[in-house]
Write a protein that holds these residues in place. Structure first.
Motif, PDB file in Angstrom:
ATOM      1  N   TRP A   4      19.356  33.307 -36.649  1.00  0.00           N
ATOM      2  CA  TRP A   4      20.775  33.592 -36.577  1.00  0.00           C
ATOM      3  C   TRP A   4      21.011  34.383 -35.308  1.00  0.00           C
ATOM      4  O   TRP A   4      20.246  35.275 -34.972  1.00  0.00           O
ATOM      5  N   LEU A  56      23.654  29.403 -36.284  1.00  0.00           N
ATOM      6  CA  LEU A  56      22.301  29.169 -36.773  1.00  0.00           C
ATOM      7  C   LEU A  56      21.640  28.173 -35.837  1.00  0.00           C
ATOM      8  O   LEU A  56      22.120  27.045 -35.678  1.00  0.00           O
ATOM      9  N   ALA A  64      24.761  25.429 -37.525  1.00  0.00           N
ATOM     10  CA  ALA A  64      25.884  25.937 -38.307  1.00  0.00           C
ATOM     11  C   ALA A  64      26.574  27.040 -37.515  1.00  0.00           C
ATOM     12  O   ALA A  64      25.964  27.687 -36.655  1.00  0.00           O
ATOM     13  N   LEU A  82      33.977  27.954 -40.859  1.00  0.00           N
ATOM     14  CA  LEU A  82      32.623  27.607 -41.274  1.00  0.00           C
ATOM     15  C   LEU A  82      32.407  26.123 -41.034  1.00  0.00           C
ATOM     16  O   LEU A  82      33.234  25.298 -41.420  1.00  0.00           O
ATOM     17  N   VAL A  84      29.006  23.102 -40.566  1.00  0.00           N
ATOM     18  CA  VAL A  84      27.590  22.731 -40.521  1.00  0.00           C
ATOM     19  C   VAL A  84      27.487  21.414 -39.766  1.00  0.00           C
ATOM     20  O   VAL A  84      28.363  20.536 -39.900  1.00  0.00           O
ATOM     21  N   LEU A  97      24.787  29.754 -44.525  1.00  0.00           N
ATOM     22  CA  LEU A  97      25.835  30.265 -43.651  1.00  0.00           C
ATOM     23  C   LEU A  97      26.691  31.296 -44.390  1.00  0.00           C
ATOM     24  O   LEU A  97      26.939  32.399 -43.882  1.00  0.00           O
ATOM     25  N   HIS A 100      24.766  34.505 -45.013  1.00  0.00           N
ATOM     26  CA  HIS A 100      24.635  35.300 -43.787  1.00  0.00           C
ATOM     27  C   HIS A 100      25.945  36.020 -43.463  1.00  0.00           C
ATOM     28  O   HIS A 100      25.941  37.214 -43.135  1.00  0.00           O
TER      29      HIS A 100
END
Length: 151
Positions: A4, A56, A64, A82, A84, A97, A100
Motif C-alpha cells: 500500500w 495497492l 486498487a 474506491l 479495483v 481496499l 485499509h
C-alpha cells in the motif's frame, strides 16, 4: 511484492483506463469529474493533493485505489472513489481496499466511516454490507445509497 502506498500522478493514467463510460465515471468520481476522463485532469478533479489517497501495488502494477475525506467532524471519515482493476474484481481486493481505508481512518481518529454506493452495483453493495456498513439514509434521485459503519 504487494504494498500500500500513497497515490501518485502516474496512477491517474491507469485509473482512466479502468473507467470505460460516462456512467461508470459518474458512479465512481461523482459530479466534479468530467467525461471524457483525462489523466492530466483527474489528479486535480478528485483532489488527490488534499485527500488521503491510497493505491495497492502488486509487483509494481496498480490494482486498487481509494480515498478518504473528512466529514462533519474529525471522528467521521468518508471512503470515496474506491475502484479495483477490472481484471482483479471478484478476488477480494475490494475487501482489502476497504479494510485499509478503515484502518487509515481509525489512525486519523475515526469512530465512524461512511461511503456511498450505487444501488445497481450489487457486488459493491454486498461487500459493504458484509463489512458491517448499513443504510444511512434514503437513496438519492441518482440511485446512490449512503451507508455508514460505527467503529
Amino acid at each position: 511484492m504487494t504494498e500500500w502506498r500513497s497515490a501518485r500522478p502516474k496512477d491517474m493514467a491507469v485509473l482512466t483506463d479502468w473507467i470505460d463510460s460516462p456512467g461508470t465515471l459518474a458512479q465512481w468520481g461523482g459530479p466534479l469529474v468530467t467525461w471524457p476522463v483525462r489523466a492530466e485532469d483527474l489528479w486535480q478533479q478528485i483532489e488527490v493533493a488534499f485527500l488521503p489517497s491510497f493505491a495497492l501495488d502488486v509487483h509494481g502494477e496498480l490494482q486498487a485505489f481509494g480515498q478518504l475525506a473528512p466529514r462533519e467532524n474529525i471522528t467521521t471519515w468518508h471512503l470515496c472513489r474506491l475502484i479495483v482493476a477490472p481484471h482483479r474484481r471478484g478476488q477480494r481486493l475490494g475487501e482489502q481496499l476497504c479494510d485499509h481505508l478503515v484502518a487509515q481512518a481509525i489512525n486519523r481518529g475515526a469512530t465512524r466511516v461512511t461511503l456511498n454506493v450505487a444501488t445497481d452495483n450489487q457486488p459493491a453493495l454486498r461487500l459493504y454490507q458484509r463489512l458491517g456498513f448499513a443504510s444511512a439514509g434514503p437513496v438519492s434521485e441518482r440511485g446512490i445509497q449512503p451507508m455508514a459503519r460505527q467503529l
